[in-house]
Scaffold this motif. Structure first.
Motif, mmCIF file in Angstrom:
data_model
loop_
_atom_site.group_PDB
_atom_site.id
_atom_site.type_symbol
_atom_site.label_atom_id
_atom_site.label_comp_id
_atom_site.label_asym_id
_atom_site.label_seq_id
_atom_site.Cartn_x
_atom_site.Cartn_y
_atom_site.Cartn_z
ATOM 1 N N ASP A 22 -4.600 57.148 0.922
ATOM 2 C CA ASP A 22 -4.431 58.605 0.830
ATOM 3 C C ASP A 22 -3.655 59.029 -0.406
ATOM 4 O O ASP A 22 -3.927 60.065 -0.988
ATOM 5 C CB ASP A 22 -3.827 59.184 2.106
ATOM 6 N N ARG A 23 -2.723 58.228 -0.867
ATOM 7 C CA ARG A 23 -1.939 58.605 -2.049
ATOM 8 C C ARG A 23 -2.780 58.558 -3.322
ATOM 9 O O ARG A 23 -2.420 59.168 -4.322
ATOM 10 C CB ARG A 23 -0.704 57.726 -2.187
ATOM 11 N N GLN A 24 -3.903 57.845 -3.314
ATOM 12 C CA GLN A 24 -4.791 57.782 -4.476
ATOM 13 C C GLN A 24 -6.003 58.694 -4.328
ATOM 14 O O GLN A 24 -6.586 59.119 -5.326
ATOM 15 C CB GLN A 24 -5.256 56.348 -4.710
ATOM 16 N N ALA A 25 -6.395 58.991 -3.110
ATOM 17 C CA ALA A 25 -7.598 59.790 -2.873
ATOM 18 C C ALA A 25 -7.488 61.191 -3.455
ATOM 19 O O ALA A 25 -8.498 61.785 -3.823
ATOM 20 C CB ALA A 25 -7.898 59.859 -1.373
ATOM 21 N N GLY A 26 -6.284 61.702 -3.578
ATOM 22 C CA GLY A 26 -6.096 63.032 -4.148
ATOM 23 C C GLY A 26 -6.491 63.124 -5.608
ATOM 24 O O GLY A 26 -6.697 64.214 -6.134
ATOM 25 N N ARG A 27 -6.640 61.987 -6.251
ATOM 26 C CA ARG A 27 -7.047 61.962 -7.660
ATOM 27 C C ARG A 27 -8.548 61.764 -7.820
ATOM 28 O O ARG A 27 -9.048 61.712 -8.943
ATOM 29 C CB ARG A 27 -6.308 60.851 -8.397
ATOM 30 N N VAL A 28 -9.260 61.641 -6.713
ATOM 31 C CA VAL A 28 -10.706 61.430 -6.748
ATOM 32 C C VAL A 28 -11.397 62.745 -6.458
ATOM 33 O O VAL A 28 -11.051 63.444 -5.509
ATOM 34 C CB VAL A 28 -11.122 60.370 -5.695
ATOM 35 N N ALA A 58 -5.770 58.153 10.731
ATOM 36 C CA ALA A 58 -4.422 57.954 11.263
ATOM 37 C C ALA A 58 -4.046 56.481 11.389
ATOM 38 O O ALA A 58 -2.879 56.120 11.247
ATOM 39 C CB ALA A 58 -4.285 58.639 12.617
ATOM 40 N N LEU A 59 -5.029 55.609 11.627
ATOM 41 C CA LEU A 59 -4.736 54.187 11.791
ATOM 42 C C LEU A 59 -4.644 53.437 10.472
ATOM 43 O O LEU A 59 -3.825 52.539 10.319
ATOM 44 C CB LEU A 59 -5.795 53.538 12.681
ATOM 45 N N THR A 60 -5.508 53.798 9.518
ATOM 46 C CA THR A 60 -5.579 53.039 8.264
ATOM 47 C C THR A 60 -4.930 53.743 7.081
ATOM 48 O O THR A 60 -4.730 53.116 6.049
ATOM 49 C CB THR A 60 -7.041 52.763 7.896
#
Length: 75
Positions: A22-28, A58-60
Motif C-alpha cells: 500500500d505504501r507504494q501503490a499510491g505512486r502507481v 486488510a490481511l496482506t
C-alpha cells in the motif's frame, strides 16, 4: 500458500493481477508503463496499468494492480 499473481486471458492479450504494498501503490497510476519479467528466459514485456485498487487488503496490506500485457505475450 497465498496467490501472488493471477494471469487472465481477456481475448486481446493477457491481464496480470498482482498486489503492491500500500505504501507504494499510491505512486502507481492507470496508464503507467510496467516491465514484467516472466521468469521463462524471455525478455521482459512492457504492459500498461489498467486498474489500481482503491484500498489495501486488510490481511496482506497489498493493493491489487491490473496490468494489460501485449497480445504477443503467451501464458
Amino acid at each position: 500458500g497465498q496467490t501472488v499473481i493471477t494471469v487472465a486471458d481477456d481475448r486481446s492479450g493477457l491481464v496480470l493481477r498482482a498486489a503492491a504494498p500500500d505504501r507504494q501503490a499510491g505512486r502507481v497510476n492507470v496508464g503507467d508503463a510496467v516491465r514484467v519479467a516472466l521468469g521463462d528466459g524471455s525478455p521482459p514485456a512492457t504492459g500498461r496499468v489498467t486498474r489500481v485498487g482503491r484500498s489495501a487488503n486488510a490481511l496482506t496490506a497489498g493493493v491489487e494492480i491490473e496490468v494489460a500485457l501485449p497480445s504477443s505475450v503467451q501464458a
